[in-house]
Design an enzyme around this catalytic site. Structure first.
Site, PDB file in Angstrom:
ATOM      1  CB  VAL A 196       8.227  -2.501  14.113  1.00  0.00           C
ATOM      2  CG1 VAL A 196       6.822  -1.945  14.029  1.00  0.00           C
ATOM      3  CG2 VAL A 196       8.735  -2.927  12.758  1.00  0.00           C
TER       4      VAL A 196
ATOM      5  CG  ASN B 174       0.174  -6.211   9.145  1.00  0.00           C
ATOM      6  OD1 ASN B 174       0.036  -7.088   8.310  1.00  0.00           O
ATOM      7  ND2 ASN B 174       0.048  -4.919   8.840  1.00  0.00           N
TER       8      ASN B 174
ATOM      9  CB  SER C 221       4.963 -14.170   3.384  1.00  0.00           C
ATOM     10  OG  SER C 221       4.911 -14.349   1.969  1.00  0.00           O
TER      11      SER C 221
ATOM     12  CE1 TYR D 112       7.789  -9.158   3.217  1.00  0.00           C
ATOM     13  CE2 TYR D 112       7.339 -11.264   2.146  1.00  0.00           C
ATOM     14  CZ  TYR D 112       6.901 -10.157   2.832  1.00  0.00           C
ATOM     15  OH  TYR D 112       5.565 -10.033   3.143  1.00  0.00           O
TER      16      TYR D 112
ATOM     17  CE  LYS E 198       6.652 -10.870   6.313  1.00  0.00           C
ATOM     18  NZ  LYS E 198       5.730 -10.295   7.313  1.00  0.00           N
TER      19      LYS E 198
END
Length: 257
Positions: free
Chosen positions: A66, A92, A144, A157, A161
Site C-alpha cells: 500500500v 485498514n 487506533s 505507529y 494513526k
C-alpha cells in the site's frame, strides 16, 4: 443482511485480522469486495474461506504494497474491472514499529509513514473519482485508540494513526460537495492473528495473552475482529448517511480511562 447490497468495496490489509473480518461481513451484507494485501497466499486463503462459507460472495483480490502509489491506482482499476463500480473504501492496512521515539531512525519513520499515512492518502486519491461517481461514496479510515491516548514504545505507529484522523477531517470537508463521506474508526486491543502468532512465538498460551489486556479497556478484555467490523460496516453503509468527519472510538472505553 443487505446493508451494502449493490455496492462495491475495496479493503486494504484484507488478508487477515480486521480486514478479513470486514471482507466476510461485507460479503454477507451484499457487497462485492476487492481485498488488497501484500501477502498473496493469505489473500487467496481468505478469499477461499469466505467463498466456502458464503457461496454467493463476490470477491476479488489484488496483491500490492500500500505504500506504492502506482499500485494504489492499479488496485482501484482492478476493483472497477472486477465489479464495475466502487462505493466504499476501507483503509485498514498498517505497519507497526516498537522503537522509542528517542531511538527511531529516519528510515524507520519513513517506513511507517509510507504505509500508515501515505498509503491511506494514496488509496483515497486513487479511489476518489470512482467514489464521487457513486454519488454516495464512503471512506472509513482504520486508525487506533492510541491516536488519542498515550503509551510508551509505539510512537511511530501512534503518530501516523493520529495523522489519519487529521486526514479524515480534512478530506470530509473537501469531499462533502462530491457526495463522499469520510470517517475514522479507532479500534482498541483486538485479538488478531498478528497477536496470536506473536504470542505463540514467545511461548505464551492464548489464555495468558487474554489476561494481559484486562487493564486496557473498561470491559477488561480484547475485542474480536468482528466487533470492529460491525461499526465499520455501519459507517460504510447508507444508515450513516448524515455522518462525516467523525472519529468513532471502538476501544471498550479505553479513551475514558
Amino acid at each position: 443482511m443487505a446493508r451494502l447490497q449493490g455496492k462495491s468495496a475495496l479493503v486494504t490489509g484484507g488478508a487477515a485480522g480486521i480486514g478479513a473480518a470486514l471482507a466476510r461481513l461485507f460479503c454477507a451484507e451484499g457487497a462485492a469486495v476487492t481485498l488488497v494485501d501484500r501477502d498473496v497466499d493469505a489473500l487467496r486463503q481468505t478469499c477461499k474461506a469466505i467463498a466456502a462459507e458464503l457461496p454467493q460472495a463476490r470477491l476479488a483480490h489484488f496483491a500490492a504494497d500500500v505504500s506504492d502509489a502506482a499500485q494504489a491506482d492499479n488496485a482501484v482499476a482492478a476493483a472497477l474491472s472486477a465489479h464495475g463500480r466502487l462505493d466504499v473504501l476501507i483503509n485498514n492496512a498498517a505497519m507497526r514499529n516498537n522503537a522509542a521515539v528517542a531511538d527511531a531512525t529516519p528510515a524507520e519513520w519513513q517506513a511507517v509513514v509510507a504505509v500508515n499515512l501515505m498509503g491511506t492518502a494514496h488509496y483515497c486519491r486513487a479511489a476518489l473519482p470512482a467514489l464521487r461517481a457513486s454519488g454516495r461514496g464512503s471512506i472509513v479510515n482504520v486508525s487506533s485508540c492510541y491516536a488519542v491516548t498515550g503509551r510508551k514504545g509505539m510512537g511511530l505507529y501512534d503518530a501516523t494513526k493520529a495523522g489519519m484522523l487529521a486526514l479524515t477531517r480534512t478530506l470530509a470537508h473537501e469531499e462533502a460537495a462530491h457526495g463522499v463521506r469520510v470517517n475514522a474508526v479507532c479500534p482498541g486491543s483486538t485479538l488478531t492473528d498478528f497477536h496470536l502468532n506473536k504470542a505463540k512465538a514467545a511461548g505464551k498460551a492464548v489464555e495468558q495473552l487474554r489476561d494481559e489486556r484486562q487493564t486496557t479497556s473498561l470491559l477488561g478484555r480484547w475485542a474480536d475482529p468482528q466487533e470492529i467490523a460491525w461499526p465499520i460496516l455501519w459507517l460504510a453503509s447508507d444508515e450513516a448517511s448524515f455522518i462525516t468527519g467523525t472519529t468513532l472510538m471502538v476501544d471498550g472505553g479505553l479513551h475514558t480511562m
